[in-house]
Design a protein around this motif. Structure first.
Motif, short mmCIF file in Angstrom:
data_model
loop_
_atom_site.label_atom_id
_atom_site.label_comp_id
_atom_site.label_asym_id
_atom_site.label_seq_id
_atom_site.Cartn_x
_atom_site.Cartn_y
_atom_site.Cartn_z
N ARG A 52 24.26 57.36 8.26
CA ARG A 52 24.19 56.04 7.64
C ARG A 52 25.04 55.99 6.38
O ARG A 52 25.69 54.98 6.10
N GLN A 53 25.06 57.08 5.63
CA GLN A 53 25.88 57.14 4.43
C GLN A 53 27.37 57.09 4.80
O GLN A 53 28.17 56.45 4.11
N ALA A 55 28.62 55.64 7.50
CA ALA A 55 28.92 54.28 7.94
C ALA A 55 29.12 53.35 6.74
O ALA A 55 30.06 52.55 6.71
N GLU A 56 28.24 53.44 5.75
CA GLU A 56 28.36 52.59 4.57
C GLU A 56 29.64 52.91 3.81
O GLU A 56 30.31 52.01 3.28
N GLN A 75 21.83 58.82 16.67
CA GLN A 75 21.67 58.61 15.23
C GLN A 75 22.94 57.99 14.64
O GLN A 75 22.86 57.07 13.80
N ARG A 78 23.23 54.32 15.85
CA ARG A 78 22.33 53.44 15.09
C ARG A 78 22.87 53.20 13.69
O ARG A 78 22.75 52.09 13.14
N ALA A 79 23.50 54.22 13.11
CA ALA A 79 24.02 54.09 11.74
C ALA A 79 25.12 53.05 11.65
O ALA A 79 25.28 52.39 10.62
N PHE A 80 25.88 52.88 12.72
CA PHE A 80 27.01 51.95 12.70
C PHE A 80 26.63 50.57 13.22
O PHE A 80 27.50 49.70 13.36
N THR A 83 27.74 46.91 11.52
CA THR A 83 28.87 47.12 10.61
C THR A 83 30.13 46.44 11.12
O THR A 83 31.05 46.19 10.35
N HIS A 116 22.05 50.48 22.16
CA HIS A 116 22.81 50.27 20.93
C HIS A 116 23.76 49.07 20.98
O HIS A 116 24.18 48.58 19.93
N THR A 120 25.74 47.74 17.82
CA THR A 120 26.82 48.68 17.52
C THR A 120 28.01 48.29 18.38
O THR A 120 27.88 48.14 19.60
#
Length: 458
Positions: A52-53, A55-56, A75, A78-80, A83, A116, A120
């Motif tokens: 997640r970090q 992706a941000e 994982q 999901r993080a992306f 975005t 996703h 995503t």
């Protein structure tokens, strides 16, 4: 984007022909180069930041808008989510034979894609990685059937118009590559594997993905040729074309091999390309400065839209290898040191993909989604009193990204007034408009201002 709003900094009325030329140039950029540079997100390391970090960071601190994964890690997917970053996932080689079973392929889509998508932005599934180079005849024989089965599964899920299927290749698929016009695929694989593969890719409008690496093809004598530096070049005596860098020569070799089989119309995507920042002792041309030089020139070359001698005026979707150094990879030192960023997300070197502004971590103050940009007709202009040195830095940054700065080069339609302030205003607005008219895209270290008044008529 309203392309006509971009070119404001010329203080006179531009002729219709000049305006048409500039608008066409921007459209070429916006439909190709603006979305052409991605990065490979490998995870063979034990010190990487949480997905997640990552992706941000990519979303708010870089201009990268696409990534390629070497698996389908849930994982990371999901993080992306939400975005907008385009994601390519990969089916591992060991699952290829299973994919020939349609039930398995449908289950794979159900397990790895549907949970996703579309939150995503999954745009492509790569089946395996450099399968032909493995020399595993079972994998090679089942590659195309596996791709066909997976596509059928996408059709069943009504995802085939949104997600492409392809597979990446090393340049080991070529038997001859010098000169580029004589290149052909390895005998046996050409008609039995690559021809059916290319036929399938054409039928589903998917690209042929290759991994050209000048790093693996250079010698001390050809280092300048590999690094886009001034050199004598390579003259192709058959085509009479001169090659000034290895990247162009490698891509044209692939094109020639495809053309020999009758598939010159299939799009080419560069799945991997990069240069390590550290190698083993005595290795020439392997250091931070050289890696930065190579990758920055790749970005500029791809974004320029120049194309190659055999494929002029083309932009190639290109993925730099890699996002991070990967300390768990085996092999020589260089294998673990292709990364652009350290595990704390600081750059090992800068190739022009970092955004020029520093923003807080509050996403509400710094939205990046397409729907949250500035509305209406707005322009980015230089702030009164901004220092010349800072404005020149803005010009160098924007033009170094590969955006079309030709209008402010001598002889261009917006060269006059020939001042740093005027040229910087053009470059800053070019970046602002291209990136979606977000307020932070006009910050430029506090040297930019947004205005709703068209500067070209004042």
């Amino acid at each position: 984007m309203n392309y006509m709003l971009l070119f404001f900094s010329c203080s006179w009325v531009i002729s219709p022909i000049s305006m048409f030329t500039m608008v066409v140039a921007l459209i070429i950029f916006s439909t190709g180069a603006n979305a052409s540079i991605g990065v490979n997100y490998g995870t063979l390391a034990n010190n990487l930041p949480p997905p997640r970090q990552v992706a941000e960071f990519l979303l708010h601190s870089t201009v990268i808008n696409r990534i390629r994964l070497f698996d389908a890690d849930p994982q990371i997917l999901r993080a992306f989510a939400h975005t907008g970053i385009a994601v390519t996932v990969t089916v591992p080689n060991h699952q290829i034979t299973h994919l020939t079973n349609l039930s398995f392929a449908e289950q794979w889509i159900s397990d790895h894609i549907q949970p996703h998508f579309p939150s995503t932005n999954i745009i492509r599934i790569l089946v395996g990685n450099e399968v032909i180079s493995t020399a595993n005849h079972l994998l090679i024989r089942t590659l195309v059937p596996a791709m066909q089965s997976l596509h059928t599964a996408l059709v069943s899920a009504s995802l085939h118009r949104r997600i492409q299927i392809s597979t990446p290749h090393s340049l080991g698929i070529l038997s001859d590559s010098t000169p580029p016009s004589s290149a052909k695929f390895r005998q046996g694989y050409d008609t039995h594997v690559l021809k059916p593969l290319l036929s399938f890719l054409r039928s589903i409008a998917s690209p042929f993905v290759v991994n050209p690496y000048p790093f693996f093809g250079y010698s001390p004598d050809t280092l300048d040729f590999a690094l886009f530096r001034p050199n004598q070049g390579l003259l192709d005596h058959d085509s009479k074309l001169l090659y000034t860098n290895m990247f162009d020569a490698q891509l044209d070799s692939v094109y020639s091999a495809m053309d020999r089989l009758g598939f010159s119309d299939v799009e080419i995507v560069v799945g991997e390309i990069g240069w390590p920042s550290e190698g083993d002792g005595g290795q020439i041309g392997v250091d931070v400065a050289t890696a930065a030089e190579f990758n920055k020139k790749v970005v500029a070359r791809v974004n320029s839209g120049i194309g190659t001698p055999l494929m002029p005026n083309r932009t190639f979707e290109t993925y730099i290898f890699a996002l991070f150094n990967e300390n768990l990879k085996s092999g020589p030192t260089s294998e673990r040191n292709f990364g652009l960023f350290r595990s704390d997300l600081t750059p090992i070197y800068d190739i022009g993909i970092l955004r020029p502004t520093v923003r807080t971590s509050n996403p509400e103050n710094n939205p990046r989604s397409p729907g949250r940009g500035s509305s209406g007709k707005r322009w980015c202009v230089t702030k009164s009193g901004a220092e010349t040195v800072a404005l020149q830095r803005n010009i160098d940054y924007v033009c170094g990204l590969g955006l079309d700065c030709r209008p402010i080069i001598k002889g261009g339609a917006c060269f006059f007034p020939n001042t740093v302030e005027a040229h910087s205003a053009y470059a800053m607005n070019l970046f602002y408009q291209t990136m979606g008219k977000h307020e932070f895209d006009c910050d430029f270290d506090k040297t930019g201002d947004i205005t709703a008044i068209n500067p070209s008529i004042h």
